[in-house]
Scaffold this motif. Structure first.
Motif, PDB file in Angstrom:
ATOM      1  N   VAL A 111       0.769  -1.183   0.028  1.00 46.29           N
ATOM      2  CA  VAL A 111       0.168  -0.071  -0.081  1.00 46.29           C
ATOM      3  C   VAL A 111       0.904   1.242  -0.203  1.00 46.29           C
ATOM      4  O   VAL A 111       1.907   1.122   0.809  1.00 46.29           O
ATOM      5  N   SER A 112       0.502   2.324  -0.731  1.00 48.19           N
ATOM      6  CA  SER A 112       1.295   3.428  -0.957  1.00 48.19           C
ATOM      7  C   SER A 112       0.456   4.447  -0.272  1.00 48.19           C
ATOM      8  O   SER A 112      -0.572   4.892  -0.886  1.00 48.19           O
ATOM      9  N   ILE A 113       1.168   5.368   0.716  1.00 45.36           N
ATOM     10  CA  ILE A 113       0.588   6.443   1.234  1.00 45.36           C
ATOM     11  C   ILE A 113       1.457   7.678   0.898  1.00 45.36           C
ATOM     12  O   ILE A 113       2.521   7.705   1.262  1.00 45.36           O
ATOM     13  N   ARG A 114       0.967   8.759   0.152  1.00 45.81           N
ATOM     14  CA  ARG A 114       1.793   9.780  -0.372  1.00 45.81           C
ATOM     15  C   ARG A 114       1.021  11.185   0.476  1.00 45.81           C
ATOM     16  O   ARG A 114       0.203  11.495   0.322  1.00 45.81           O
ATOM     17  N   CYS A 169       7.741   6.427   8.638  1.00 50.07           N
ATOM     18  CA  CYS A 169       6.480   5.988   8.466  1.00 50.07           C
ATOM     19  C   CYS A 169       5.688   4.864   9.516  1.00 50.07           C
ATOM     20  O   CYS A 169       6.650   3.811   9.851  1.00 50.07           O
ATOM     21  N   VAL A 170       4.777   5.011  10.023  1.00 47.70           N
ATOM     22  CA  VAL A 170       4.403   4.031  11.089  1.00 47.70           C
ATOM     23  C   VAL A 170       2.793   3.959  10.817  1.00 47.70           C
ATOM     24  O   VAL A 170       1.960   4.603  10.193  1.00 47.70           O
ATOM     25  N   TYR A 171       2.389   3.085  11.512  1.00 43.88           N
ATOM     26  CA  TYR A 171       0.995   2.649  11.781  1.00 43.88           C
ATOM     27  C   TYR A 171       0.262   2.578  13.112  1.00 43.88           C
ATOM     28  O   TYR A 171       1.544   2.101  13.958  1.00 43.88           O
ATOM     29  N   TRP A 172      -0.799   2.787  13.499  1.00 43.21           N
ATOM     30  CA  TRP A 172      -1.267   2.575  14.932  1.00 43.21           C
ATOM     31  C   TRP A 172      -1.548   0.941  15.098  1.00 43.21           C
ATOM     32  O   TRP A 172      -2.338   0.614  14.539  1.00 43.21           O
ATOM     33  N   ASP A 173      -0.700   0.528  16.017  1.00 39.89           N
ATOM     34  CA  ASP A 173      -0.750  -0.765  16.487  1.00 39.89           C
ATOM     35  C   ASP A 173      -1.822  -0.760  17.902  1.00 39.89           C
ATOM     36  O   ASP A 173      -1.389  -0.380  19.025  1.00 39.89           O
ATOM     37  N   PHE A 174      -2.769  -1.468  17.555  1.00 41.74           N
ATOM     38  CA  PHE A 174      -3.743  -1.426  18.611  1.00 41.74           C
ATOM     39  C   PHE A 174      -3.329  -2.472  19.855  1.00 41.74           C
ATOM     40  O   PHE A 174      -3.813  -2.063  21.108  1.00 41.74           O
ATOM     41  N   THR A 175      -2.321  -3.158  19.718  1.00 40.35           N
ATOM     42  CA  THR A 175      -2.158  -4.150  20.629  1.00 40.35           C
ATOM     43  C   THR A 175      -0.955  -3.535  21.462  1.00 40.35           C
ATOM     44  O   THR A 175      -0.527  -4.140  22.263  1.00 40.35           O
ATOM     45  N   ASP A 184      10.199  10.496  -4.294  1.00 41.04           N
ATOM     46  CA  ASP A 184       9.579  11.342  -4.531  1.00 41.04           C
ATOM     47  C   ASP A 184       9.754  12.816  -4.046  1.00 41.04           C
ATOM     48  O   ASP A 184       9.724  12.738  -2.776  1.00 41.04           O
ATOM     49  N   ALA A 185      10.333  13.955  -4.826  1.00 40.43           N
ATOM     50  CA  ALA A 185      10.699  15.105  -4.086  1.00 40.43           C
ATOM     51  C   ALA A 185       9.281  15.884  -3.744  1.00 40.43           C
ATOM     52  O   ALA A 185       9.344  16.923  -2.909  1.00 40.43           O
ATOM     53  N   ARG A 186       8.248  15.484  -4.289  1.00 40.90           N
ATOM     54  CA  ARG A 186       6.756  16.235  -4.094  1.00 40.90           C
ATOM     55  C   ARG A 186       6.096  15.747  -2.737  1.00 40.90           C
ATOM     56  O   ARG A 186       5.002  16.299  -2.761  1.00 40.90           O
ATOM     57  N   ALA A 187       6.547  14.561  -2.323  1.00 44.41           N
ATOM     58  CA  ALA A 187       5.676  13.756  -1.324  1.00 44.41           C
ATOM     59  C   ALA A 187       6.608  13.044  -0.534  1.00 44.41           C
ATOM     60  O   ALA A 187       7.394  12.651  -0.690  1.00 44.41           O
ATOM     61  N   HIS A 188       5.982  12.960   0.867  1.00 46.23           N
ATOM     62  CA  HIS A 188       6.642  12.120   1.656  1.00 46.23           C
ATOM     63  C   HIS A 188       5.634  10.774   1.437  1.00 46.23           C
ATOM     64  O   HIS A 188       4.679  10.702   1.638  1.00 46.23           O
ATOM     65  N   THR A 189       6.286   9.506   0.994  1.00 40.55           N
ATOM     66  CA  THR A 189       5.948   8.468   0.443  1.00 40.55           C
ATOM     67  C   THR A 189       6.223   7.163   1.435  1.00 40.55           C
ATOM     68  O   THR A 189       7.442   7.010   1.554  1.00 40.55           O
ATOM     69  N   CYS A 190       5.063   6.602   2.084  1.00 31.77           N
ATOM     70  CA  CYS A 190       5.218   5.580   2.686  1.00 31.77           C
ATOM     71  C   CYS A 190       4.627   4.274   2.092  1.00 31.77           C
ATOM     72  O   CYS A 190       3.851   4.429   1.240  1.00 31.77           O
ATOM     73  N   HIS A 243       0.120  -3.669   4.816  1.00 36.76           N
ATOM     74  CA  HIS A 243      -1.053  -3.794   5.391  1.00 36.76           C
ATOM     75  C   HIS A 243      -1.864  -2.817   5.359  1.00 36.76           C
ATOM     76  O   HIS A 243      -1.470  -1.505   4.986  1.00 36.76           O
ATOM     77  N   LEU A 244      -3.379  -2.691   5.732  1.00 39.29           N
ATOM     78  CA  LEU A 244      -4.084  -1.526   5.969  1.00 39.29           C
ATOM     79  C   LEU A 244      -4.318  -1.266   7.535  1.00 39.29           C
ATOM     80  O   LEU A 244      -4.767  -2.048   8.330  1.00 39.29           O
ATOM     81  N   THR A 245      -4.281   0.060   7.776  1.00 38.24           N
ATOM     82  CA  THR A 245      -4.855   0.437   9.108  1.00 38.24           C
ATOM     83  C   THR A 245      -4.865   1.750   9.025  1.00 38.24           C
ATOM     84  O   THR A 245      -4.905   2.534   8.004  1.00 38.24           O
ATOM     85  N   ASN A 246      -4.240   2.470  10.293  1.00 37.47           N
ATOM     86  CA  ASN A 246      -4.325   3.833  10.351  1.00 37.47           C
ATOM     87  C   ASN A 246      -2.713   4.168  10.073  1.00 37.47           C
ATOM     88  O   ASN A 246      -1.930   3.646  10.960  1.00 37.47           O
ATOM     89  N   PHE A 247      -2.365   5.274   9.413  1.00 32.14           N
ATOM     90  CA  PHE A 247      -1.078   5.498   8.874  1.00 32.14           C
ATOM     91  C   PHE A 247      -0.803   6.994   9.231  1.00 32.14           C
ATOM     92  O   PHE A 247      -1.683   7.926   9.359  1.00 32.14           O
ATOM     93  N   ALA A 248       0.595   7.209   9.504  1.00 32.51           N
ATOM     94  CA  ALA A 248       0.887   8.658   9.783  1.00 32.51           C
ATOM     95  C   ALA A 248       2.692   8.875   9.542  1.00 32.51           C
ATOM     96  O   ALA A 248       3.195   7.813   9.363  1.00 32.51           O
ATOM     97  N   LEU A 249       2.737  10.140   9.382  1.00 33.66           N
ATOM     98  CA  LEU A 249       4.439  10.164   9.148  1.00 33.66           C
ATOM     99  C   LEU A 249       4.810  10.842  10.406  1.00 33.66           C
ATOM    100  O   LEU A 249       4.599  11.998  10.888  1.00 33.66           O
TER     101      LEU A 249
END
Length: 188
Positions: free
Chosen positions: A69-72, A91-97, A116-122, A126-132
């Motif tokens: 999965v690519s998050i820009r 790049c991180v995700y929220w681990d509920f456990t 990518d110079a125009r975006a921070h790409t993670c 897996h699919l969940t809650n993502f953040a930088l």
């Protein structure tokens, strides 16, 4: 915040349940207040908001590297001028456990793609809650700014002292005496 999420074409290959008819759910949290990790709060902060992605009630995890999965997180012109670049982004995700069920940020299965110079790409498996995340107030940058500020202040105080000491007209007024004394006190 401006963010895009790309799901791989082979997302549901190998799933016991078909993705057909399952809704794709995307939620964008502008604030990270629902995702407070006490262990990282002193050192790191969320660079952007949090983006959440899921396909129905399916658990999508352990995707192959080419099916990640690519998050820009897009970089706006005003941000690149005012906030500067993200320093050591993570790049991180929220681990509920994590943390005994309290939850916390984890980088397992996620990595930063600097191509990518125009975006921070993670890229995540897996699919969940993502953040930088990025470090709070990088100490080397802060100390360099403090040193530069002190040098300029001392230089200005020294020049002010010289001008007021060698100008009898400036030194003779009460304003001149106060300015000279303040400059000397600041320099010392």
């Amino acid at each position: 915040f401006d963010v895009s999420l790309s799901l791989p074409s082979g997302l549901c290959r190998g799933e016991a349940v078909s993705c057909a008819g399952q809704p794709i759910i995307l939620v964008s949290y502008a604030s990270e207040k629902l995702f407070m990790d006490r262990k990282l709060a002193a050192d790191m902060n969320v660079r952007r908001g949090v983006i959440s992605a899921s396909v129905g009630n399916l658990s999508i995890q352990n995707l192959a590297n080419d099916d990640s999965v690519s998050i820009r997180f897009m970089i706006s012109d005003s941000e690149s001028e005012s906030a500067g670049p993200a320093l050591d982004p993570k790049c991180v995700y929220w681990d509920f456990t994590a943390h005994g069920g309290i939850g916390g940020w984890s980088d397992a299965g996620c990595h930063y793609d600097p191509s990518d110079a125009r975006a921070h790409t993670c890229r995540c498996s897996h699919l969940t809650n993502f953040a930088l995340l990025q470090p709070k107030n990088p100490p080397y940058l802060l100390s360099a700014v403090m040193v530069a500020g002190c040098v300029f202040t001392l230089f200005g105080a020294f020049v002010t002292m010289l001008v007021f000491m060698y100008s009898k007209m400036l030194r003779s007024s009460e304003f001149g005496q106060v300015t000279l004394n303040l400059s000397m006190a600041l320099f010392l």
